[in-house]
Design a protein around this motif. Structure first.
Motif, PDB file in Angstrom:
ATOM      1  N   ILE A 178       5.164 -34.718 -18.533  1.00 38.51           N
ATOM      2  CA  ILE A 178       6.260 -33.904 -19.605  1.00 38.51           C
ATOM      3  C   ILE A 178       4.509 -32.544 -20.021  1.00 38.51           C
ATOM      4  O   ILE A 178       3.550 -32.516 -20.090  1.00 38.51           O
ATOM      5  N   ASP A 179       5.721 -31.277 -20.101  1.00 40.71           N
ATOM      6  CA  ASP A 179       4.747 -30.074 -20.515  1.00 40.71           C
ATOM      7  C   ASP A 179       4.052 -30.020 -21.386  1.00 40.71           C
ATOM      8  O   ASP A 179       2.896 -29.229 -21.069  1.00 40.71           O
ATOM      9  N   ALA A 180       4.186 -30.980 -22.387  1.00 41.67           N
ATOM     10  CA  ALA A 180       3.257 -30.923 -23.679  1.00 41.67           C
ATOM     11  C   ALA A 180       1.915 -31.921 -23.127  1.00 41.67           C
ATOM     12  O   ALA A 180       0.450 -30.977 -23.326  1.00 41.67           O
ATOM     13  N   HIS A 181       2.159 -32.817 -22.299  1.00 43.20           N
ATOM     14  CA  HIS A 181       0.838 -33.150 -22.037  1.00 43.20           C
ATOM     15  C   HIS A 181       0.293 -32.858 -19.783  1.00 43.20           C
ATOM     16  O   HIS A 181      -0.649 -33.237 -20.668  1.00 43.20           O
ATOM     17  N   ALA A 182       0.773 -31.661 -20.118  1.00 43.60           N
ATOM     18  CA  ALA A 182       0.304 -31.411 -19.175  1.00 43.60           C
ATOM     19  C   ALA A 182      -0.483 -29.919 -19.578  1.00 43.60           C
ATOM     20  O   ALA A 182      -1.776 -29.974 -19.133  1.00 43.60           O
ATOM     21  N   GLY A 183      -0.213 -29.926 -20.245  1.00 45.03           N
ATOM     22  CA  GLY A 183      -1.099 -29.347 -21.970  1.00 45.03           C
ATOM     23  C   GLY A 183      -2.144 -29.057 -21.698  1.00 45.03           C
ATOM     24  O   GLY A 183      -3.530 -29.003 -21.857  1.00 45.03           O
ATOM     25  N   ALA A 184      -1.813 -30.681 -22.147  1.00 44.25           N
ATOM     26  CA  ALA A 184      -3.459 -31.234 -22.953  1.00 44.25           C
ATOM     27  C   ALA A 184      -4.203 -32.354 -21.418  1.00 44.25           C
ATOM     28  O   ALA A 184      -5.751 -31.288 -21.719  1.00 44.25           O
ATOM     29  N   THR A 195       7.382 -24.153 -30.029  1.00 44.95           N
ATOM     30  CA  THR A 195       8.342 -23.943 -30.875  1.00 44.95           C
ATOM     31  C   THR A 195       8.137 -25.093 -32.371  1.00 44.95           C
ATOM     32  O   THR A 195       8.098 -25.222 -33.208  1.00 44.95           O
ATOM     33  N   SER A 196       7.681 -26.545 -31.570  1.00 44.39           N
ATOM     34  CA  SER A 196       6.543 -27.546 -32.054  1.00 44.39           C
ATOM     35  C   SER A 196       5.556 -27.816 -32.047  1.00 44.39           C
ATOM     36  O   SER A 196       4.548 -26.682 -30.844  1.00 44.39           O
ATOM     37  N   SER A 197       4.894 -29.087 -32.344  1.00 41.75           N
ATOM     38  CA  SER A 197       3.354 -29.299 -31.573  1.00 41.75           C
ATOM     39  C   SER A 197       3.062 -30.387 -31.399  1.00 41.75           C
ATOM     40  O   SER A 197       3.999 -31.260 -32.436  1.00 41.75           O
ATOM     41  N   CYS A 198       2.035 -30.773 -30.206  1.00 44.28           N
ATOM     42  CA  CYS A 198       2.127 -31.679 -30.430  1.00 44.28           C
ATOM     43  C   CYS A 198       0.393 -32.539 -30.670  1.00 44.28           C
ATOM     44  O   CYS A 198      -0.360 -31.273 -30.554  1.00 44.28           O
ATOM     45  N   HIS A 199       0.176 -33.427 -31.094  1.00 44.06           N
ATOM     46  CA  HIS A 199      -1.409 -33.771 -31.138  1.00 44.06           C
ATOM     47  C   HIS A 199      -1.669 -34.707 -30.129  1.00 44.06           C
ATOM     48  O   HIS A 199      -1.578 -35.734 -30.175  1.00 44.06           O
ATOM     49  N   MET A 200      -2.530 -34.528 -29.256  1.00 42.92           N
ATOM     50  CA  MET A 200      -2.783 -35.675 -28.519  1.00 42.92           C
ATOM     51  C   MET A 200      -4.176 -35.717 -28.565  1.00 42.92           C
ATOM     52  O   MET A 200      -5.144 -35.547 -28.192  1.00 42.92           O
ATOM     53  N   ALA A 201      -4.239 -37.375 -28.353  1.00 44.41           N
ATOM     54  CA  ALA A 201      -6.375 -37.658 -28.318  1.00 44.41           C
ATOM     55  C   ALA A 201      -5.777 -39.185 -27.533  1.00 44.41           C
ATOM     56  O   ALA A 201      -4.726 -40.203 -27.127  1.00 44.41           O
ATOM     57  N   VAL A 202      -7.045 -39.352 -26.698  1.00 48.54           N
ATOM     58  CA  VAL A 202      -7.030 -40.191 -25.541  1.00 48.54           C
ATOM     59  C   VAL A 202      -8.202 -41.342 -26.292  1.00 48.54           C
ATOM     60  O   VAL A 202      -9.447 -40.705 -26.963  1.00 48.54           O
ATOM     61  N   GLY A 243       2.821 -35.220 -33.629  1.00 51.48           N
ATOM     62  CA  GLY A 243       3.129 -34.524 -33.514  1.00 51.48           C
ATOM     63  C   GLY A 243       3.985 -33.207 -34.862  1.00 51.48           C
ATOM     64  O   GLY A 243       4.061 -33.960 -35.969  1.00 51.48           O
ATOM     65  N   GLN A 244       4.568 -32.331 -34.721  1.00 52.13           N
ATOM     66  CA  GLN A 244       4.670 -31.654 -35.833  1.00 52.13           C
ATOM     67  C   GLN A 244       6.277 -31.399 -35.400  1.00 52.13           C
ATOM     68  O   GLN A 244       6.226 -30.349 -34.019  1.00 52.13           O
ATOM     69  N   SER A 245       7.244 -31.290 -35.854  1.00 53.17           N
ATOM     70  CA  SER A 245       8.927 -30.613 -34.599  1.00 53.17           C
ATOM     71  C   SER A 245       8.895 -30.055 -35.148  1.00 53.17           C
ATOM     72  O   SER A 245       9.981 -28.978 -33.898  1.00 53.17           O
ATOM     73  N   ALA A 246       8.535 -28.982 -35.906  1.00 48.46           N
ATOM     74  CA  ALA A 246       9.109 -27.775 -36.762  1.00 48.46           C
ATOM     75  C   ALA A 246       7.428 -26.650 -36.999  1.00 48.46           C
ATOM     76  O   ALA A 246       7.298 -26.675 -37.841  1.00 48.46           O
ATOM     77  N   THR A 247       7.321 -25.987 -35.583  1.00 52.80           N
ATOM     78  CA  THR A 247       6.110 -25.586 -36.005  1.00 52.80           C
ATOM     79  C   THR A 247       5.702 -23.840 -35.806  1.00 52.80           C
ATOM     80  O   THR A 247       6.448 -23.074 -36.252  1.00 52.80           O
ATOM     81  N   GLY A 248       6.341 -23.120 -34.380  1.00 51.86           N
ATOM     82  CA  GLY A 248       6.612 -22.006 -34.160  1.00 51.86           C
ATOM     83  C   GLY A 248       8.128 -21.291 -34.422  1.00 51.86           C
ATOM     84  O   GLY A 248       8.499 -20.182 -34.876  1.00 51.86           O
TER      85      GLY A 248
END
Length: 461
Positions: free
Chosen positions: A182-188, A213-220, A248-253
């Motif tokens: 998924i795009d955000a996961h590729a960013g992580a 547009t939204s934000s994802c917060h990822m930790a492993v 995550g936050q559904s609306a940031t940008g």
């Protein structure tokens, strides 16, 4: 994102279904995408969450409107049980793209565990669809073949480009295609291996912030950590043999855009595009301390619900401290207070992760908001930890390149590719002089969250 169409006609992405006959209501063959941020399945999530099935333990205890099972149930309720008989496949966007590239209908483990409730225990070979869960929510007629039986690890080879895809891309049909993220996961993945002097390189101590547009917060984590209100834990969803927690936050940008566009002072920047205005507002803020501007202006940023850690799509935004001022300085103040509120929401997620077993001490940031120095510095100040900005600005593309390099055989594992390709990063340190100010405002933030719940209770009595 999600959508539907006949295989031969399908040209757009995700929760893709393709129909055998283009005779569905509202021309679903053409209108065949449901965006991830579509929140129409509110009644459906009540049905899903009421089951209290153990499957929900792996999505933070409650399923989100932004996941695919509620959306599938909404489609069934909207268009009838015959709907599923006319569908060959439902795809998430990354899997749709690899299907278009190769003609292979395999699915990425990342897509399925993170968005579709595919269950994976300690080893990938044990992955399965929980048919009892589907029966409970009213999707017993959904076939496993429609949502994925050939499930592959990210970075593994799917096949080579079809002749048609190769011609469209200007490549040869000998080019290998790797299993996606998924795009955000590729960013992580693209960020997790970046380096800066004096910061940990241990993946399990790094918090990835993918902010657009939204934000994802990822930790492993090496352990299976259940965090209430945070999606996961997902086994091997980004990196092999590590468990992923995804807040995550559904609306940031999108929220910052809304704040700017809806303020009367937006007209003072008629010669500027919307994405140019933050830089102008940042210039105004350079000469005025935040403590002078936002001490009495407080915001809850849940204008599109709270994805984490409250996991409540009915939550709303709140503002305290408004006046009649319509000046440019007023807009700059509201803009800054919104940035601070987003950072407090991130801290709320971070503290929840820490409370349930994660040990994070540095944040990594990418996405459009990572290009905003006020946003970055405020996040560092609020979290009271360093923020790393990768020198490669397109972390999502780098993550995809890491998958491609692994599939091509340039690296033996995704883990090693991430370390080798992560590159350098700039380190942003928190400003000690702001910490007490943000600690006070964060207490107000938490109180406002509690108050909103009380208001709702009072009005429902």
């Amino acid at each position: 994102m999600q959508g539907m169409s006949k295989v031969s006609d399908l040209t757009l992405p995700v929760l893709w279904s393709h129909w055998t006959k283009p005779d569905s209501p509202f021309q679903l063959v053409q209108q065949n995408i449901i965006m991830w941020m579509d929140h129409r399945a509110e009644e459906e999530i009540k049905v899903v969450n009421a089951t209290k099935n153990k499957v929900l333990d792996f999505v933070g205890g409650k399923i989100s409107l932004e996941m695919q099972i509620p959306k599938l149930l909404w489609l069934k309720n909207k268009f009838g049980a015959e709907f599923f008989k006319k569908v060959d496949h439902f795809f998430d966007l990354p899997d749709f793209l690899t299907w278009k590239a190769t003609g292979v209908t395999s699915r990425s483990l990342c897509s399925l565990v993170c968005k579709w409730t595919y269950q994976v225990e300690e080893h990938h070979k044990n992955g399965f669809w929980d048919r009892e869960f589907f029966d409970q929510v009213g999707l017993g007629d959904l076939k496993s073949e429609q949502i994925g039986l050939d499930v592959r690890m990210p970075g593994s080879v799917i096949g080579t480009l079809t002749s048609e895809a190769a011609a469209q891309l200007g490549l040869t049909s000998e080019v290998k295609v790797g299993t996606s993220l998924i795009d955000a996961h590729a960013g992580a993945l693209g960020m997790i291996g970046c380096n800066a002097a004096g910061t940990t390189t241990n993946f399990v101590e790094r918090l990835g912030l993918i902010c657009g547009t939204s934000s994802c917060h990822m930790a492993v984590s090496e352990k299976c950590l259940f965090v209430p209100g945070v999606w996961g834990p997902y086994f091997s969803a980004v990196l092999p043999d590590l468990w992923l927690s995804e807040g995550g936050q559904s609306a940031t940008g999108r929220l910052l855009d809304h704040v700017i566009q809806s303020h009367p002072a937006r007209d003072n920047f008629k010669d500027k595009n919307l994405n140019e205005i933050p830089a102008e507002l940042n210039k105004i803020l350079e000469s005025i301390p935040a403590t002078d501007l936002t001490s009495n202006l407080h915001i809850v940023p849940d204008f599109h619900g709270n994805r984490s850690p409250l996991a409540d799509s009915t939550r709303k935004g709140m503002m305290s401290g408004l006046d009649f001022d319509t000046s440019t300085t007023s807009l700059a103040t509201l803009y800054l207070a919104t940035i601070q509120a987003i950072a407090y929401g991130t801290k709320h997620i971070y503290e929840t992760l820490q409370k349930h077993g994660h040990k994070l001490n540095v944040a990594l940031m990418c996405g459009g908001l990572a290009k905003n120095p006020v946003f970055v510095q405020t996040t560092s100040d609020v979290l009271e930890m360093p923020v790393l900005l990768p020198e490669e600005p397109e972390s999502v593309l780098l993550g995809a390149a890491i998958l491609g390099a692994t599939a091509a055989g340039a690296f033996p594992t995704v883990h090693q590719a991430a370390i080798s390709m992560g590159g350098a990063a700039t380190k942003i340190l928190p400003q000690p002089t702001t910490q007490e100010f943000h600690r006070k405002k964060y207490k107000v933030f938490l109180k406002m969250l509690d108050d909103q719940a009380k208001y709702k209770e009072m009005m429902s009595e």
